[in-house]
Design a protein around this motif. Sequence first.
Motif, PDB file in Angstrom:
ATOM      1  N   LYS A  79       1.140  -1.376  -0.221  1.00 19.28           N
ATOM      2  CA  LYS A  79      -0.027  -0.117   0.166  1.00 19.28           C
ATOM      3  C   LYS A  79       0.764   1.075   0.153  1.00 19.28           C
ATOM      4  O   LYS A  79       0.802   2.181  -0.752  1.00 19.28           O
ATOM      5  CB  LYS A  79      -0.878  -0.265   0.740  1.00 19.28           C
ATOM      6  N   PRO A  83       3.148   1.630  -5.013  1.00 13.34           N
ATOM      7  CA  PRO A  83       2.609   2.531  -5.636  1.00 13.34           C
ATOM      8  C   PRO A  83       3.926   3.838  -6.426  1.00 13.34           C
ATOM      9  O   PRO A  83       3.666   4.054  -7.373  1.00 13.34           O
ATOM     10  CB  PRO A  83       1.404   3.177  -4.952  1.00 13.34           C
ATOM     11  N   GLN A  84       5.156   4.490  -5.347  1.00 14.82           N
ATOM     12  CA  GLN A  84       5.645   5.049  -5.345  1.00 14.82           C
ATOM     13  C   GLN A  84       7.062   4.764  -6.356  1.00 14.82           C
ATOM     14  O   GLN A  84       7.397   4.926  -8.030  1.00 14.82           O
ATOM     15  CB  GLN A  84       6.962   5.416  -4.766  1.00 14.82           C
ATOM     16  N   GLU A  86       6.381   2.024  -8.312  1.00 13.09           N
ATOM     17  CA  GLU A  86       5.940   1.090  -9.700  1.00 13.09           C
ATOM     18  C   GLU A  86       5.735   2.359 -10.799  1.00 13.09           C
ATOM     19  O   GLU A  86       5.855   2.290 -11.445  1.00 13.09           O
ATOM     20  CB  GLU A  86       4.254   0.972  -9.338  1.00 13.09           C
ATOM     21  N   SER A  87       5.567   3.851 -10.072  1.00 12.53           N
ATOM     22  CA  SER A  87       5.269   4.349 -10.752  1.00 12.53           C
ATOM     23  C   SER A  87       6.181   5.160 -10.998  1.00 12.53           C
ATOM     24  O   SER A  87       6.750   5.530 -12.846  1.00 12.53           O
ATOM     25  CB  SER A  87       4.194   5.658 -10.999  1.00 12.53           C
ATOM     26  N   GLU A  91       6.585   1.802 -14.344  1.00 11.82           N
ATOM     27  CA  GLU A  91       5.764   2.392 -15.827  1.00 11.82           C
ATOM     28  C   GLU A  91       6.801   2.669 -16.432  1.00 11.82           C
ATOM     29  O   GLU A  91       6.968   2.587 -17.462  1.00 11.82           O
ATOM     30  CB  GLU A  91       4.724   2.928 -14.940  1.00 11.82           C
ATOM     31  N   LYS A 132      -3.271  -8.218  -5.852  1.00 13.80           N
ATOM     32  CA  LYS A 132      -3.795  -7.256  -5.075  1.00 13.80           C
ATOM     33  C   LYS A 132      -5.209  -7.539  -4.061  1.00 13.80           C
ATOM     34  O   LYS A 132      -4.827  -7.348  -3.039  1.00 13.80           O
ATOM     35  CB  LYS A 132      -4.307  -6.116  -5.729  1.00 13.80           C
TER      36      LYS A 132
END
Length: 226
Positions: A79, A83-84, A86-87, A91, A132
């Motif tokens: 959580k 996400p950091q 990933e971006s 990505e 997830k």
Amino acid sequence: MMKEKHSPFKFAVGITLVITVLLIALVVVGNINSNSNETTALGKQPSIDDQPTLGEPDAPVTVVEFGDFKCPACKAWGKNIFPQLESDYVETGKVTFSFVNVLFHGEESKLASQVAELVYQQNPDAYWEFHKALFNEQPENHDSTWVTKEKIVEVAGKVSNIDTEKLETDLENGAAINRVNQDRGLVTEFDVQQTPTIMVNDTMIEDPFDYEAIQKAIEDELEGNG
Ligand code: CA
């Protein structure tokens, strides 16, 4: 008047000395980098053959999470940190991310990892959605029994293109045991002691929640200093 001539021999000795000092300095700095408090050099990196991956398969850096669906810190990592990562890196094509099962929480870990492997076998593209969704099911009171066959099949059933009947049959037949054992082999080989454990190529991050340390390890690898 005689002009003093520089001796080519002295010049060569001088240059050699300078290069030697520079090389020693580089080695010392390299050692400090790889043996800092933030990271540990492993000397090798975990193989991600047959493991679920996210991002460009030929990305220059590989980040592996050793995790457990029963582990609350793994849910928190997914959580707050993932996400950091990933971006910033997945990505953008710089990092391939992979997840290896760790079975530190007994039968529930075993069941969760087997079903996760079966989902991956059936449809690799559906794996991360399932991953997830299963972590989302982990309750606040994570010590309670929540990974049951019914629950996990229900979670898998909500994921696109998963045949739950086949999943149940495969589970009964132990069709994922080999893959789970492959993961256990990596846990032993890399002496994984806690979950999550994060590895950036051949470097282990001491504190998985230290995103700056993860970033630095990735940047070092991207610059060829890892
Ligand atoms: Ca695996």
